[in-house]
Design a protein around this motif. Structure first.
Motif, PDB file in Angstrom:
ATOM      1  N   ALA A  77      -7.017  15.765   6.150  1.00  0.00           N
ATOM      2  CA  ALA A  77      -6.584  14.692   7.042  1.00  0.00           C
ATOM      3  C   ALA A  77      -5.067  14.596   6.939  1.00  0.00           C
ATOM      4  CB  ALA A  77      -7.215  13.377   6.624  1.00  0.00           C
ATOM      5  N   LYS A  78      -4.468  14.060   8.002  1.00  0.00           N
ATOM      6  CA  LYS A  78      -3.008  13.899   7.994  1.00  0.00           C
ATOM      7  C   LYS A  78      -2.659  12.419   8.069  1.00  0.00           C
ATOM      8  CE  LYS A  78      -0.568  14.884  11.699  1.00  0.00           C
ATOM      9  NZ  LYS A  78       0.051  15.680  12.759  1.00  0.00           N
ATOM     10  N   ILE A  79      -1.722  12.028   7.231  1.00  0.00           N
ATOM     11  CA  ILE A  79      -1.255  10.641   7.236  1.00  0.00           C
ATOM     12  C   ILE A  79       0.239  10.660   7.498  1.00  0.00           C
ATOM     13  CG2 ILE A  79      -0.835   8.683   5.686  1.00  0.00           C
ATOM     14  CD1 ILE A  79      -3.583   9.317   4.556  1.00  0.00           C
ATOM     15  N   SER A  80       0.698   9.816   8.403  1.00  0.00           N
ATOM     16  CA  SER A  80       2.112   9.819   8.762  1.00  0.00           C
ATOM     17  C   SER A  80       2.698   8.428   8.679  1.00  0.00           C
ATOM     18  CB  SER A  80       2.301  10.349  10.187  1.00  0.00           C
ATOM     19  OG  SER A  80       1.674  11.597  10.331  1.00  0.00           O
ATOM     20  N   VAL A  81       3.758   8.328   7.924  1.00  0.00           N
ATOM     21  CA  VAL A  81       4.457   7.061   7.725  1.00  0.00           C
ATOM     22  C   VAL A  81       5.666   7.081   8.659  1.00  0.00           C
ATOM     23  CG1 VAL A  81       5.772   5.820   5.982  1.00  0.00           C
ATOM     24  CG2 VAL A  81       3.667   6.964   5.342  1.00  0.00           C
ATOM     25  N   VAL A  82       5.783   6.057   9.508  1.00  0.00           N
ATOM     26  CA  VAL A  82       6.793   6.077  10.571  1.00  0.00           C
ATOM     27  C   VAL A  82       7.685   4.841  10.514  1.00  0.00           C
ATOM     28  CG1 VAL A  82       7.090   5.995  13.097  1.00  0.00           C
ATOM     29  CG2 VAL A  82       5.236   7.370  12.111  1.00  0.00           C
ATOM     30  N   GLY A  83       8.987   5.029  10.655  1.00  0.00           N
ATOM     31  CA  GLY A  83       9.877   3.868  10.734  1.00  0.00           C
ATOM     32  C   GLY A  83      11.310   4.269  11.032  1.00  0.00           C
ATOM     33  N   VAL A  84      11.937   3.582  11.993  1.00  0.00           N
ATOM     34  CA  VAL A  84      13.328   3.924  12.313  1.00  0.00           C
ATOM     35  C   VAL A  84      14.272   3.576  11.167  1.00  0.00           C
ATOM     36  CG1 VAL A  84      13.252   3.902  14.833  1.00  0.00           C
ATOM     37  CG2 VAL A  84      13.558   1.768  13.605  1.00  0.00           C
ATOM     38  N   GLY A  85      13.833   2.647  10.293  1.00  0.00           N
ATOM     39  CA  GLY A  85      14.656   2.252   9.156  1.00  0.00           C
ATOM     40  C   GLY A  85      14.858   3.378   8.147  1.00  0.00           C
ATOM     41  N   MET A  86      14.035   4.424   8.243  1.00  0.00           N
ATOM     42  CA  MET A  86      14.157   5.563   7.320  1.00  0.00           C
ATOM     43  C   MET A  86      15.505   6.250   7.447  1.00  0.00           C
ATOM     44  SD  MET A  86      10.726   7.787   7.335  1.00  0.00           S
ATOM     45  CE  MET A  86       9.202   6.881   7.407  1.00  0.00           C
ATOM     46  N   ARG A  87      16.073   6.164   8.647  1.00  0.00           N
ATOM     47  CA  ARG A  87      17.365   6.796   8.889  1.00  0.00           C
ATOM     48  C   ARG A  87      18.433   6.298   7.931  1.00  0.00           C
ATOM     49  NH1 ARG A  87      16.994   5.643  14.559  1.00  0.00           N
ATOM     50  NH2 ARG A  87      16.167   7.477  15.571  1.00  0.00           N
ATOM     51  N   SER A  88      18.371   5.006   7.644  1.00  0.00           N
ATOM     52  CA  SER A  88      19.443   4.433   6.838  1.00  0.00           C
ATOM     53  C   SER A  88      19.025   4.158   5.394  1.00  0.00           C
ATOM     54  CB  SER A  88      19.932   3.144   7.506  1.00  0.00           C
ATOM     55  OG  SER A  88      18.824   2.361   7.866  1.00  0.00           O
ATOM     56  N   HIS A  89      17.856   4.646   5.019  1.00  0.00           N
ATOM     57  CA  HIS A  89      17.424   4.440   3.630  1.00  0.00           C
ATOM     58  C   HIS A  89      17.047   5.772   2.997  1.00  0.00           C
ATOM     59  CE1 HIS A  89      16.956   0.323   5.128  1.00  0.00           C
ATOM     60  NE2 HIS A  89      17.072  -0.057   3.865  1.00  0.00           N
ATOM     61  N   ARG A 149     -11.433  13.237   2.022  1.00  0.00           N
ATOM     62  CA  ARG A 149     -12.080  12.167   1.259  1.00  0.00           C
ATOM     63  C   ARG A 149     -11.079  11.194   0.636  1.00  0.00           C
ATOM     64  NH1 ARG A 149     -12.450  16.730  -1.569  1.00  0.00           N
ATOM     65  NH2 ARG A 149     -11.837  16.755  -3.757  1.00  0.00           N
ATOM     66  N   TYR A 150      -9.807  11.554   0.578  1.00  0.00           N
ATOM     67  CA  TYR A 150      -8.792  10.637   0.047  1.00  0.00           C
ATOM     68  C   TYR A 150      -8.016   9.917   1.141  1.00  0.00           C
ATOM     69  CZ  TYR A 150      -9.570  12.873  -4.432  1.00  0.00           C
ATOM     70  OH  TYR A 150     -10.145  13.347  -5.577  1.00  0.00           O
ATOM     71  N   MET A 151      -8.413  10.166   2.397  1.00  0.00           N
ATOM     72  CA  MET A 151      -7.618   9.630   3.495  1.00  0.00           C
ATOM     73  C   MET A 151      -7.473   8.099   3.452  1.00  0.00           C
ATOM     74  SD  MET A 151      -8.239  10.062   7.553  1.00  0.00           S
ATOM     75  CE  MET A 151      -9.505   8.805   7.623  1.00  0.00           C
ATOM     76  N   GLU A 152      -8.588   7.410   3.309  1.00  0.00           N
ATOM     77  CA  GLU A 152      -8.532   5.953   3.335  1.00  0.00           C
ATOM     78  C   GLU A 152      -7.725   5.408   2.168  1.00  0.00           C
ATOM     79  OE1 GLU A 152     -12.913   5.197   5.228  1.00  0.00           O
ATOM     80  OE2 GLU A 152     -11.959   3.571   4.100  1.00  0.00           O
ATOM     81  N   LEU A 153      -7.954   5.998   1.006  1.00  0.00           N
ATOM     82  CA  LEU A 153      -7.232   5.562  -0.186  1.00  0.00           C
ATOM     83  C   LEU A 153      -5.724   5.787   0.009  1.00  0.00           C
ATOM     84  CD1 LEU A 153      -7.358   4.516  -3.083  1.00  0.00           C
ATOM     85  CD2 LEU A 153      -7.724   6.875  -3.851  1.00  0.00           C
ATOM     86  N   ALA A 154      -5.367   6.949   0.536  1.00  0.00           N
ATOM     87  CA  ALA A 154      -3.953   7.265   0.753  1.00  0.00           C
ATOM     88  C   ALA A 154      -3.327   6.296   1.764  1.00  0.00           C
ATOM     89  CB  ALA A 154      -3.812   8.710   1.229  1.00  0.00           C
ATOM     90  N   LEU A 155      -4.085   5.971   2.801  1.00  0.00           N
ATOM     91  CA  LEU A 155      -3.601   5.028   3.806  1.00  0.00           C
ATOM     92  C   LEU A 155      -3.288   3.664   3.181  1.00  0.00           C
ATOM     93  CD1 LEU A 155      -5.874   5.309   6.982  1.00  0.00           C
ATOM     94  CD2 LEU A 155      -3.387   5.237   6.939  1.00  0.00           C
ATOM     95  N   ARG A 156      -4.254   3.173   2.405  1.00  0.00           N
ATOM     96  CA  ARG A 156      -4.086   1.853   1.787  1.00  0.00           C
ATOM     97  C   ARG A 156      -2.943   1.841   0.794  1.00  0.00           C
ATOM     98  NH1 ARG A 156      -9.704   1.781   0.289  1.00  0.00           N
ATOM     99  NH2 ARG A 156     -10.731   1.741   2.299  1.00  0.00           N
ATOM    100  N   CYS A 157      -2.852   2.933   0.084  1.00  0.00           N
ATOM    101  CA  CYS A 157      -1.835   3.054  -0.944  1.00  0.00           C
ATOM    102  C   CYS A 157      -0.432   3.051  -0.301  1.00  0.00           C
ATOM    103  CB  CYS A 157      -2.202   4.327  -1.680  1.00  0.00           C
ATOM    104  SG  CYS A 157      -1.042   5.010  -2.734  1.00  0.00           S
ATOM    105  N   ALA A 158      -0.244   3.798   0.781  1.00  0.00           N
ATOM    106  CA  ALA A 158       1.041   3.822   1.471  1.00  0.00           C
ATOM    107  C   ALA A 158       1.324   2.462   2.109  1.00  0.00           C
ATOM    108  CB  ALA A 158       1.037   4.911   2.540  1.00  0.00           C
ATOM    109  N   HIS A 159       0.284   1.844   2.661  1.00  0.00           N
ATOM    110  CA  HIS A 159       0.420   0.535   3.311  1.00  0.00           C
ATOM    111  C   HIS A 159       0.915  -0.507   2.299  1.00  0.00           C
ATOM    112  CE1 HIS A 159      -0.973  -2.920   5.840  1.00  0.00           C
ATOM    113  NE2 HIS A 159      -0.754  -2.061   6.818  1.00  0.00           N
TER     114      HIS A 159
END
Ligand code: ASP
Ligand code: MG
Length: 404
Positions: free
Chosen positions: A340-352, A387-397
């Motif tokens: 599975a693929k999980i993607s974390v998105v945010g324009v604030g990443m540019r400056s951090h 099988r780790y997708m949901e866990l990874a999602l919650r963890c990143a969230h």
């Protein structure tokens, strides 16, 4: 006076009862001094039903005739909704794509809108008539019916809003906005009041199903203010906006995921010019869409080459690679279709700085193995075992404090 283009998707027009409810909603909005142009999809499940009829009668359905077939779904809903409004004492008139006229190129099944003649629509707005336009369809210059690709009604709505310079394009759907993550998987996911076009485009391309990526691209190009909101519940939904320099942007705005992925590896390939092209060109010709691509640093003149495809294309891709493996002088082909693929998105990443490290640390603390990584200016995508997708999602969230 406000001009709004409102689009109702398949689930919103899925039954007579729902169409009646939409008619009531439209009457309410008209009474609040709005001028409306309505775009509707086919009833939920209908486009799939038509598609399978076409595939049942022919192993390779003719693409022109397939579009004639698929476009019929929306003809049903525009007429029903118009009748419901007329019964409520309102002037309404339905329009098929060619009656508006929405002109497209001639690529059946994935046509692009080239122009919209707004004369009928403007006249209707001036005369107090509510135009009800069939989404997802247009007509090419030879007069052939075309369709815009799945989810294309969003694009119809945005294109009409752009042509009319409407105040807002409202995508009315069965969820009340865009969420920080899929609320069915992350229970403390939060509705975003606003999200930038850039972020929305990434989220839509990387798995969020709320809006079609193409409609977001179109809206951003023509600067059409776009809002996602619930059809049947009150609320302000999510406004998709241009980035505002004075606004403090969160580092991460949302997380998208896709479960239906697969990866393939060709290992022990000679590390010489042209290898990537020789591996990927037969895949591209198949045609199979390739997503992430990773090549290792070579060692002893050999390298490993890994890429991901949609899970439905996995078996076909393995076959192609196996057939070229020997010619390439590669050691072996392997793969995994449970990723599975999980993607974390945010324009604030540019400056951090350090956003990726934070994500990797958080996943490591949960013992989740990262199989592949790819980044761009405003996103980090990782591949993990499904099988780790949901866990990874919650963890990143949690890591990026998205529920607060
Ligand atoms: N009815 C078409 C589809 O299902 C278009 C849409 O719903 O936007 O793809
Ligand atoms: Mg739809």
């Amino acid at each position: 006076m406000t001009i709004l283009v409102q689009k109702f998707g398949g689930t919103s027009v899925g039954s007579i009862e729902k169409i009646n409810k939409i008619a009531d909603r439209i009457v309410r909005d008209l009474d609040q001094d709005n001028r409306l142009v309505i775009v509707v999809s086919a009833m939920s499940g209908e486009t799939n039903r038509l598609l399978s009829l076409g595939n049942d009668i022919s192993a390779e359905p003719d693409s022109r005739e397939m579009d004639v077939l698929l476009a019929s779904g929306e003809q049903v809903t525009i007429s029903l909704l118009s009748m419901a409004l007329i019964d409520r004492g309102r002037n309404a008139q339905s329009y098929l794509g060619d009656q508006v006229s929405i002109t497209t190129d001639n690529q059946f099944g994935r046509a692009r809108i080239e122009s919209i003649d707004t004369e009928n629509l403007r006249r209707d707005l001036d005369d107090g008539v509510v135009p009800i336009v069939a989404g997802f369809q247009g007509v090419d210059r030879e007069g052939n019916l075309t369709t815009l690709g799945r989810g294309g009604s969003d694009t119809t709505a945005v294109a009409i809003a752009a042509a009319l310079e409407a105040d807002e394009c409202q995508i009315c759907t069965d969820v009340d906005g865009v969420y920080t993550a899929d609320p069915r998987l992350v229970e403390n996911a939060r509705r975003l009041a606003t999200v930038t076009f850039e972020e929305m485009l990434e989220l839509a391309s990387l798995g969020s199903k709320v809006l079609s990526a193409r409609s977001v691209e179109f809206a951003s190009k023509y600067r059409v203010p776009m809002r996602v909101l619930s059809t049947f519940e009150e609320g302000s939904g999510t406004l998709i906006t241009m980035e505002n320099a004075t606004m403090e942007q969160p580092i991460v705005s949302g997380i998208a995921h896709t479960a239906d992925e697969a990866k393939l590896t060709v290992s022990g390939v000679p590390d010489v010019p042209g290898v990537a092209s020789r591996i990927l060109s037969p895949i591209g010709k198949a045609p199979i869409e390739v997503d992430m691509i990773v090549q290792n640093t070579g060692a002893d003149g050999l390298t490993d080459f890994t890429f991901t495809v949609k899970r439905g294309d996995y078996a076909k891709a393995v076959k192609i690679l196996e057939s070229i493996c020997k010619d390439l002088g590669a050691r072996e082909v392997s793969g995994d279709n449970t990723i599975a693929k999980i993607s974390v998105v945010g324009v604030g990443m540019r400056s951090h700085a350090g956003v990726a490290t934070r994500l990797f640390d958080a996943l490591a603390a949960e013992n989740i193995n990262i199989q592949m990584i790819s980044t761009s200016e405003i996103k980090i995508s990782i591949v993990v075992a499904e099988r780790y997708m949901e866990l990874a999602l919650r963890c990143a969230h949690d890591e990026f404090g998205l529920s607060e």
